[in-house]
Design an enzyme around this catalytic site. Structure first.
Site, mmCIF file in Angstrom:
data_model
loop_
_atom_site.group_PDB
_atom_site.id
_atom_site.type_symbol
_atom_site.label_atom_id
_atom_site.label_comp_id
_atom_site.label_asym_id
_atom_site.label_seq_id
_atom_site.Cartn_x
_atom_site.Cartn_y
_atom_site.Cartn_z
ATOM 1 C CE LYS A 210 51.651 37.708 47.914
ATOM 2 N NZ LYS A 210 52.783 38.596 48.453
ATOM 3 C CD GLU A 216 47.347 26.171 57.023
ATOM 4 O OE1 GLU A 216 48.133 25.892 58.017
ATOM 5 O OE2 GLU A 216 48.069 26.541 55.949
ATOM 6 N N GLY A 271 51.368 39.553 54.137
ATOM 7 C CA GLY A 271 50.193 39.136 54.337
ATOM 8 C C GLY A 271 49.460 40.020 55.286
ATOM 9 N NE ARG A 272 54.174 40.457 59.715
ATOM 10 C CZ ARG A 272 55.179 39.617 58.818
ATOM 11 N NH1 ARG A 272 54.615 38.401 58.374
ATOM 12 N NH2 ARG A 272 56.462 39.897 58.810
ATOM 13 C CD GLU A 357 53.075 36.089 60.318
ATOM 14 O OE1 GLU A 357 52.723 34.779 60.702
ATOM 15 O OE2 GLU A 357 52.776 36.658 59.495
ATOM 16 C CG HIS A 388 33.701 42.073 85.165
ATOM 17 N ND1 HIS A 388 33.363 42.132 86.521
ATOM 18 C CD2 HIS A 388 33.540 43.440 84.658
ATOM 19 C CE1 HIS A 388 32.627 43.405 86.727
ATOM 20 N NE2 HIS A 388 32.621 44.090 85.627
ATOM 21 C CE LYS A 508 53.174 27.264 55.652
ATOM 22 N NZ LYS A 508 53.301 28.890 54.932
#
Length: 546
Positions: A210, A216, A271-272, A357, A388, A508
């Site tokens: 944004k 990152e 964002g999510r 979050e 399994h 961060k």
């Protein structure tokens, strides 16, 4: 929006639920089903091509009535309306929460600050569609005139988890002539492996940030630009091989991207909650505009159901309330999401961000510390692989782990008997969790006395089963919106803000201070704690020894 200041644990409905939980705790699902032969037909609901069976939960009609009363006392209906009407319910950031506008039909009115945002949403969708059609048709060419055959999405968090989940979920519908890769981790291995076998002349990068400052994402984007220029030479190539999903035109242009190829979104999209915005550009490139719009239709159908259906028949509200029931009254700490559909293999990972979050909070809307558990830990794997792996813990462990099973009647890729065997497994697992296997049953099979305790299954372990005809783009949209609104329901009950994420900020910020201490040739004075200082020094020493 008025900040809610109620004391959750003092509400009459909460106190009634505490008493009810004590009364029902020792009641087994075997008893509940034997007392009500039609229980499996009554405790179910259907919406947006999804069928929910919630009969295998440790509930009665009274439980549902009390949970609905809790929702009413917590003002869930009013909070839903506040979101849909564009009020700034994200109070810590003074923002509206309008991801529901991203999938609203073109003639809808979803307003905030007196402005209908739907026209802007559809303008971006049309811009995306035009771009996607040019790339998919071959009209868009790279710098050397080559057709785009590879798309690499660079983002992190919601700018990665949503797109990669949607691509994997809808791979059946994707254009197989284009290779799609996703880069998120600042670990250089992620970028190197994603691009190792690609030709820069045929590769398009989507940089999703944004602000165009996410550490990152921009680190990976700069490495991608360097990788491209090493092969193609000219800086002019960047504009033919990079597009941006961002709101920062100045930084996008400075990077070398033509701002005509910048796709915007808004601060009222977290964002999510953004995978159906321009963040989903890679999804639209993979499956085409028609399938992308079908996905939006599924989102919207679930939105309308959540907004209008009575809580007794409201699928997201019911599932959200049931998660509160187990989290706060049965001391369950996790919820397993178990899709019996390999295309949904990234769905649990996507839900981890969406749920934890959002509601991983310890402070209420009015700034006081909570006195009860909030978000459970969401996790899972596709069936039958999980059977399994960790199902032993779910069946016979000491922890209560409610499960959401997700299954489809028809396979997208039919192969022999595979799908019937897959569906038999999902139905068998929910049955086994609910009813278990008694001491007497095990003994009657001729099991030696010493072995009997090891083969007993207590049962009484709750689960939901979500079933649909097949995994289509529309069904995927409905499924994602279902969990978005489950999260909203939980947040309303727990009186927390599901739309901020201050908990990710401190680490961060500290990383920004440590980076130059690791990279610099000088030795600035270290002012961290003794452990961090020692680790920094150790890193420097070992780095110099290479």
């Amino acid at each position: 929006m008025t900040r809610t200041t109620f004391a959750l644990t003092k509400l009459r409905s909460w106190i009634a639920l505490e008493k009810h939980a004590e009364a029902i705790r020792s009641v087994h699902l075997r008893t509940l089903f034997s007392q009500d032969p039609k229980r499996g037909e009554r405790f179910c609901a259907e919406v947006a091509d999804l069928f929910l069976d919630y009969s295998k939960n440790r509930i009665t009609d009274e439980t549902i009535q009390l949970l609905v009363r809790l929702a009413e006392e917590c003002g869930l209906r009013e909070r839903i309306e506040s979101m849909f009407s564009g009020e700034k319910i994200n109070i810590t950031e003074n923002r509206a929460v309008l991801h529901i506008a991203l999938r609203a039909p073109v003639n809808s009115n979803v307003s905030t600050d007196g402005k209908n945002v739907v026209p802007e949403v559809h303008a971006v969708l049309q811009k995306m569609s035009g771009f996607v059609n040019r790339v998919r048709s071959g009209e868009w060419k790279g710098y050397t005139g080559s057709r785009i055959k590879n798309v690499v999405n660079i983002g992190i968090g919601g700018s990665d988890l949503g797109p990669v989940m949607a691509y994997e979920a809808l791979r059946h519908y994707s254009d197989r002539s284009i290779t799609f890769r996703f880069v998120s981790n600042v670990d250089g291995i992620d970028f190197v492996e994603a691009t190792r076998d690609l030709d820069p002349a045929e590769t398009l990068f989507i940089v999703s940030s944004k602000t165009f400052t996410t550490m990152e994402t921009m680190t990976n984007a700069e490495s991608a630009r360097d990788w491209l220029l090493r092969k193609l030479g000219s800086c002019e190539a960047v504009a033919k091989h990079f597009v941006a999903v961002s709101t920062n035109a100045e930084k996008v242009a400075a990077f070398g991207i033509d701002t005509e190829n910048m796709f915007g979104f808004w601060d009222w999209v977290g964002g999510r909650y953004s995978m159906d915005s321009a963040i989903g550009l890679s999804t639209m490139l993979a499956v085409g505009p028609e399938h992308f719009f079908a996905m939006l239709e599924g989102f919207h159908e679930m939105d309308e159901h959540y907004r209008t259906a009575p809580f007794e028949r409201n699928v997201p509200a019911l599932m959200g309330l049931l998660s509160v029931w187990y989290t706060n009254f049965f001391d369950a700490h996790t919820i397993a999401v178990l899709p019996y559909e390999n295309y949904l293999k990234r769905f649990p990972a996507y839900l981890q961000q969406l749920t934890m979050e959002s509601n991983g909070k310890s402070v209420t809307l009015d700034g006081t510390n909570v006195t009860y558990d909030t978000s459970p830990i969401y996790w899972g794997e596709p069936g039958t692989n999980g059977q399994h792996s960790f199902y032993q813990l779910i069946h016979q462990g000491t922890r209560l782990i409610p499960c959401d099973f997700i299954a489809f009647v028809h396979a997208l890729t039919p192969v022999g008997r595979h799908h019937d065997i897959l569906l038999a497994n999902v139905l068998a697992q929910s049955e086994a969790l609910a009813f278990g296997k008694t001491h007497e049953q095990v003994k009657s099979e001729g099991t030696a006395d010493w072995l009997v305790p090891h083969r007993v299954f207590d049962g009484n372990r709750p689960s939901n089963t979500i079933m649909a005809d097949r995994l289509t783009p529309k069904v995927l949209g409905s499924l994602i919106a279902l969990y978005e609104h489950i999260v909203f329901t939980q947040g309303a009950i727990w009186n927390v803000n599901p739309f901020d994420q201050w908990g990710v900020e401190l680490g961060k910020a500290l990383a920004q201070a440590i980076i130059p201490e690791l990279e610099g040739t000088e030795s600035p004075e270290l002012k961290h704690d003794s452990s961090t200082n020692n680790l920094i020094l150790r890193y420097r020493q070992m780095k110099e020894m290479k």
